[in-house]
Design a protein around this motif. Structure first.
Motif, PDB file in Angstrom:
ATOM      1  N   CYS A 293      -3.403  51.055 162.748  1.00 41.87           N
ATOM      2  CA  CYS A 293      -2.526  50.504 163.784  1.00 41.87           C
ATOM      3  C   CYS A 293      -2.940  49.077 164.138  1.00 41.87           C
ATOM      4  O   CYS A 293      -2.099  48.177 164.221  1.00 41.87           O
ATOM      5  CB  CYS A 293      -2.581  51.392 165.024  1.00 41.87           C
ATOM      6  SG  CYS A 293      -1.511  50.838 166.364  1.00 41.87           S
ATOM      7  N   LEU A 294      -4.248  48.865 164.321  1.00 43.97           N
ATOM      8  CA  LEU A 294      -4.745  47.529 164.662  1.00 43.97           C
ATOM      9  C   LEU A 294      -4.575  46.564 163.493  1.00 43.97           C
ATOM     10  O   LEU A 294      -4.187  45.401 163.688  1.00 43.97           O
ATOM     11  CB  LEU A 294      -6.218  47.613 165.089  1.00 43.97           C
ATOM     12  CG  LEU A 294      -6.867  46.315 165.568  1.00 43.97           C
ATOM     13  CD1 LEU A 294      -6.048  45.657 166.676  1.00 43.97           C
ATOM     14  CD2 LEU A 294      -8.294  46.581 166.055  1.00 43.97           C
ATOM     15  N   LEU A 295      -4.833  47.019 162.273  1.00 44.40           N
ATOM     16  CA  LEU A 295      -4.622  46.163 161.104  1.00 44.40           C
ATOM     17  C   LEU A 295      -3.163  45.733 161.009  1.00 44.40           C
ATOM     18  O   LEU A 295      -2.857  44.591 160.637  1.00 44.40           O
ATOM     19  CB  LEU A 295      -5.034  46.896 159.828  1.00 44.40           C
ATOM     20  CG  LEU A 295      -6.533  46.967 159.512  1.00 44.40           C
ATOM     21  CD1 LEU A 295      -6.789  47.877 158.324  1.00 44.40           C
ATOM     22  CD2 LEU A 295      -7.113  45.581 159.252  1.00 44.40           C
ATOM     23  N   GLY A 296      -2.251  46.635 161.359  1.00 50.37           N
ATOM     24  CA  GLY A 296      -0.834  46.295 161.346  1.00 50.37           C
ATOM     25  C   GLY A 296      -0.515  45.153 162.290  1.00 50.37           C
ATOM     26  O   GLY A 296       0.274  44.259 161.962  1.00 50.37           O
ATOM     27  N   HIS A 297      -1.134  45.179 163.474  1.00 48.37           N
ATOM     28  CA  HIS A 297      -0.934  44.090 164.440  1.00 48.37           C
ATOM     29  C   HIS A 297      -1.520  42.782 163.919  1.00 48.37           C
ATOM     30  O   HIS A 297      -0.879  41.728 163.993  1.00 48.37           O
ATOM     31  CB  HIS A 297      -1.601  44.446 165.769  1.00 48.37           C
ATOM     32  CG  HIS A 297      -0.853  45.444 166.582  1.00 48.37           C
ATOM     33  ND1 HIS A 297       0.415  45.214 167.062  1.00 48.37           N
ATOM     34  CD2 HIS A 297      -1.190  46.693 166.999  1.00 48.37           C
ATOM     35  CE1 HIS A 297       0.827  46.264 167.746  1.00 48.37           C
ATOM     36  NE2 HIS A 297      -0.125  47.183 167.714  1.00 48.37           N
ATOM     37  N   LEU A 298      -2.737  42.836 163.401  1.00 48.19           N
ATOM     38  CA  LEU A 298      -3.436  41.616 162.982  1.00 48.19           C
ATOM     39  C   LEU A 298      -2.817  41.000 161.730  1.00 48.19           C
ATOM     40  O   LEU A 298      -2.848  39.779 161.548  1.00 48.19           O
ATOM     41  CB  LEU A 298      -4.920  41.914 162.744  1.00 48.19           C
ATOM     42  CG  LEU A 298      -5.699  42.411 163.973  1.00 48.19           C
ATOM     43  CD1 LEU A 298      -7.153  42.667 163.612  1.00 48.19           C
ATOM     44  CD2 LEU A 298      -5.607  41.407 165.120  1.00 48.19           C
ATOM     45  N   CYS A 299      -2.241  41.833 160.863  1.00 47.40           N
ATOM     46  CA  CYS A 299      -1.622  41.314 159.642  1.00 47.40           C
ATOM     47  C   CYS A 299      -0.231  40.735 159.893  1.00 47.40           C
ATOM     48  O   CYS A 299       0.423  40.253 158.964  1.00 47.40           O
ATOM     49  CB  CYS A 299      -1.544  42.413 158.580  1.00 47.40           C
ATOM     50  SG  CYS A 299      -3.150  42.777 157.824  1.00 47.40           S
ATOM     51  N   SER A 300       0.210  40.766 161.138  1.00 54.74           N
ATOM     52  CA  SER A 300       1.512  40.157 161.454  1.00 54.74           C
ATOM     53  C   SER A 300       1.417  38.635 161.515  1.00 54.74           C
ATOM     54  O   SER A 300       2.431  37.951 161.612  1.00 54.74           O
ATOM     55  CB  SER A 300       2.041  40.699 162.786  1.00 54.74           C
ATOM     56  OG  SER A 300       1.186  40.322 163.849  1.00 54.74           O
ATOM     57  N   CYS A 301       0.187  38.104 161.475  1.00 55.87           N
ATOM     58  CA  CYS A 301       0.037  36.641 161.421  1.00 55.87           C
ATOM     59  C   CYS A 301      -0.674  36.243 160.127  1.00 55.87           C
ATOM     60  O   CYS A 301      -1.417  37.034 159.536  1.00 55.87           O
ATOM     61  CB  CYS A 301      -0.704  36.112 162.639  1.00 55.87           C
ATOM     62  SG  CYS A 301      -2.336  36.770 162.889  1.00 55.87           S
ATOM     63  N   ALA A 302      -0.463  35.017 159.705  1.00 57.02           N
ATOM     64  CA  ALA A 302      -0.939  34.550 158.398  1.00 57.02           C
ATOM     65  C   ALA A 302      -2.450  34.643 158.255  1.00 57.02           C
ATOM     66  O   ALA A 302      -2.963  35.056 157.209  1.00 57.02           O
ATOM     67  CB  ALA A 302      -0.474  33.116 158.171  1.00 57.02           C
ATOM     68  N   ASP A 303      -3.192  34.250 159.317  1.00 58.14           N
ATOM     69  CA  ASP A 303      -4.654  34.289 159.237  1.00 58.14           C
ATOM     70  C   ASP A 303      -5.161  35.713 159.049  1.00 58.14           C
ATOM     71  O   ASP A 303      -6.144  35.951 158.337  1.00 58.14           O
ATOM     72  CB  ASP A 303      -5.258  33.686 160.510  1.00 58.14           C
ATOM     73  CG  ASP A 303      -5.075  32.173 160.575  1.00 58.14           C
ATOM     74  OD1 ASP A 303      -4.788  31.586 159.512  1.00 58.14           O
ATOM     75  OD2 ASP A 303      -5.212  31.594 161.663  1.00 58.14           O
ATOM     76  N   GLY A 304      -4.484  36.658 159.702  1.00 58.34           N
ATOM     77  CA  GLY A 304      -4.880  38.058 159.554  1.00 58.34           C
ATOM     78  C   GLY A 304      -4.665  38.554 158.140  1.00 58.34           C
ATOM     79  O   GLY A 304      -5.517  39.257 157.574  1.00 58.34           O
ATOM     80  N   ARG A 305      -3.534  38.202 157.547  1.00 58.39           N
ATOM     81  CA  ARG A 305      -3.254  38.616 156.162  1.00 58.39           C
ATOM     82  C   ARG A 305      -4.225  37.956 155.196  1.00 58.39           C
ATOM     83  O   ARG A 305      -4.670  38.588 154.231  1.00 58.39           O
ATOM     84  CB  ARG A 305      -1.807  38.271 155.797  1.00 58.39           C
ATOM     85  CG  ARG A 305      -0.771  39.074 156.576  1.00 58.39           C
ATOM     86  CD  ARG A 305       0.627  38.895 156.004  1.00 58.39           C
ATOM     87  NE  ARG A 305       1.110  37.513 156.127  1.00 58.39           N
ATOM     88  CZ  ARG A 305       1.726  37.023 157.188  1.00 58.39           C
ATOM     89  NH1 ARG A 305       1.923  37.799 158.248  1.00 58.39           N
ATOM     90  NH2 ARG A 305       2.156  35.781 157.224  1.00 58.39           N
ATOM     91  N   ALA A 306      -4.564  36.699 155.475  1.00 54.91           N
ATOM     92  CA  ALA A 306      -5.512  35.989 154.599  1.00 54.91           C
ATOM     93  C   ALA A 306      -6.878  36.668 154.641  1.00 54.91           C
ATOM     94  O   ALA A 306      -7.536  36.839 153.601  1.00 54.91           O
ATOM     95  CB  ALA A 306      -5.623  34.529 155.033  1.00 54.91           C
ATOM     96  N   GLN A 307      -7.312  37.080 155.858  1.00 51.61           N
ATOM     97  CA  GLN A 307      -8.596  37.757 155.985  1.00 51.61           C
ATOM     98  C   GLN A 307      -8.549  39.130 155.307  1.00 51.61           C
ATOM     99  O   GLN A 307      -9.523  39.553 154.679  1.00 51.61           O
ATOM    100  CB  GLN A 307      -8.968  37.902 157.466  1.00 51.61           C
ATOM    101  CG  GLN A 307     -10.441  38.183 157.691  1.00 51.61           C
ATOM    102  CD  GLN A 307     -10.821  38.104 159.161  1.00 51.61           C
ATOM    103  OE1 GLN A 307     -11.054  39.119 159.792  1.00 51.61           O
ATOM    104  NE2 GLN A 307     -10.869  36.891 159.700  1.00 51.61           N
TER     105      GLN A 307
END
Length: 405
Positions: A293-307
């Motif tokens: 659930c938290l990964l879903g929130h964080l991957c909604s922005c580019a930096d999160g997907r890059a990480q």
């Protein structure tokens, strides 16, 4: 205890169990103290459960010492038949006693001992916890923790946090106390990194209280959280303080993730990397659901997907969990894959998804007995890169029936 005839007057009319602390109301009916107090907490009217007669609001529960001694003697006589002994109940906590304890918190020499007494009272029963809340113990403990933070004194912090968590109740008074209490958030940030004799207990209790506070905090406070606070939550996960602390940290991070500023600060603290590492250790089902659930929130922005893509185990882990944990996990996993496929895709990523089995899992979702909307999500992802994936053995039949080569 099977087969033993228990005298009827030993039985509480509410719980139908042997009374441990018999008390009599003004109607003359005797109940077990815990049962009748719970009855009055949940009932709309203060009436006697047996006679249905109304009781005055300031009624008194009179201890029935004679009956208690008879019960204790009977239990002792039947101990060989498996009857547990009934200990003599402690004197009920009252407002006067709580106010004295609150005053003692302000005396340095008595503070530690007073907190230990409070913890013992809180652990005893719900009545004591409610009595402490009504007398203002929560406010006094909050001020104590803030004072310890400002003076950088950790003595008593562990006990204070534990008592505060024990007496926690989402009442209107509590909400007023914590809605915009920035000082207390700073104090919790300090407690999350506090080095005490038992730092695990201190940090765990700080994390549990943080979860309580965030649940009633105002939007104004939540969208202005400092990096140090969010970094402390991520550090709790990284250092594996305790299962309870890690789960509470996940709940808090999810609660505050809708605000973009918080999301960016979590990513800056390395949250995505730590979540992947945590999931690779195969935690329990509930933890996995929180992580996804938290990964879903964080991957909604580019930096999160890059990480996320920067971790070598991210895509294999994601693919492996699909159809193995729960519908909630499947939903979040497909959401993350969709975000990556739409906004962060490269040839390398497309090939990796094929190589580590992501594409195979998407095809399996189409054939699995799962929710229709999950199948639609999987179809949408497969359509995005059908040209790159059309040579895959698992996808060829599916794609060739829908798209020309």
């Amino acid at each position: 205890m099977d087969g033993i005839d228990v005298p009827q007057y030993f039985i509480c009319p509410i719980s139908l169990q042997i009374m441990k602390d018999p008390v009599t109301v003004m109607t003359g009916i005797t109940y077990d103290r815990e049962s009748i107090e719970q009855w009055f907490l949940t009932a709309k009217d203060t009436t006697c459960p047996v006679t249905k007669q109304p009781l005055e609001r300031d009624f008194v529960l009179t201890p029935n010492h004679t009956l208690r001694r008879l019960i204790q003697a009977w239990c002792a006589a039947n101990a060989t038949n498996g009857v547990d002994p009934i200990p003599t109940p402690k004197t009920p906590l009252d407002r006067t006693h709580v106010l004295k304890l609150i005053r003692d918190l302000g005396v340095a020499q008595l503070c530690q001992k007073t907190l230990q007494k409070m913890e013992a009272f809180c652990s005893y029963n719900e009545r004591n916890r409610k009595c402490m809340v009504d007398a203002g113990a929560a406010k006094a403990i909050v001020f104590l923790i803030i004072r310890c933070f400002k003076e950088n004194k950790s003595c008593g912090v562990e006990e204070a946090l534990r008592v505060l968590h024990l007496i926690w109740s989402p009442t209107s008074e509590m909400k007023i106390l914590f809605q915009e209490n920035y000082n207390f958030i700073d104090a919790l940030t300090w407690a999350l990194s506090c080095e005490t004799e038992n730092h695990v207990a201190t940090r765990t209790n700080a994390m549990l209280v943080t979860k309580d506070v965030v649940g009633v905090a105002s939007q104004n406070l939540l969208e202005r959280l400092k990096f140090e606070f969010l970094n402390g939550l991520v550090r709790t996960i990284r250092e594996k303080i305790s299962q309870a602390a890690m789960k509470a940290a996940l709940y808090v991070l999810i609660e505050v993730s809708p605000w973009g500023r918080n999301k960016w600060q979590m990513i800056e603290a390395g949250a995505v990397f730590e979540l992947i590492e945590m999931e690779l250790e195969n935690p329990e089902k509930k933890m996995t659901e929180l992580i996804f659930c938290l990964l879903g929130h964080l991957c909604s922005c580019a930096d999160g997907r890059a990480q996320f893509l920067g971790h070598a185990g991210s895509m294999p882990m994601l693919s492996k969990r699909i159809l193995r944990v729960s519908n909630t996990t499947d939903d979040r996993a497909l959401h993350i894959i969709s975000l990556i496929s739409k906004f962060s895709v490269t040839n390398e990523v497309v090939l990796e998804m094929l190589r580590v089995g992501t594409v195979s899992k998407l095809c399996m979702v189409l054939q699995a007995d799962c929710a229709k909307y999950l199948k639609e999500k999987a179809k949408d992802i497969l359509r995005l890169h059908s040209k790159e994936w059309n040579n895959s053995p698992c996808i060829a039949v599916y794609l060739l029936t829908r798209y020309p080569r």
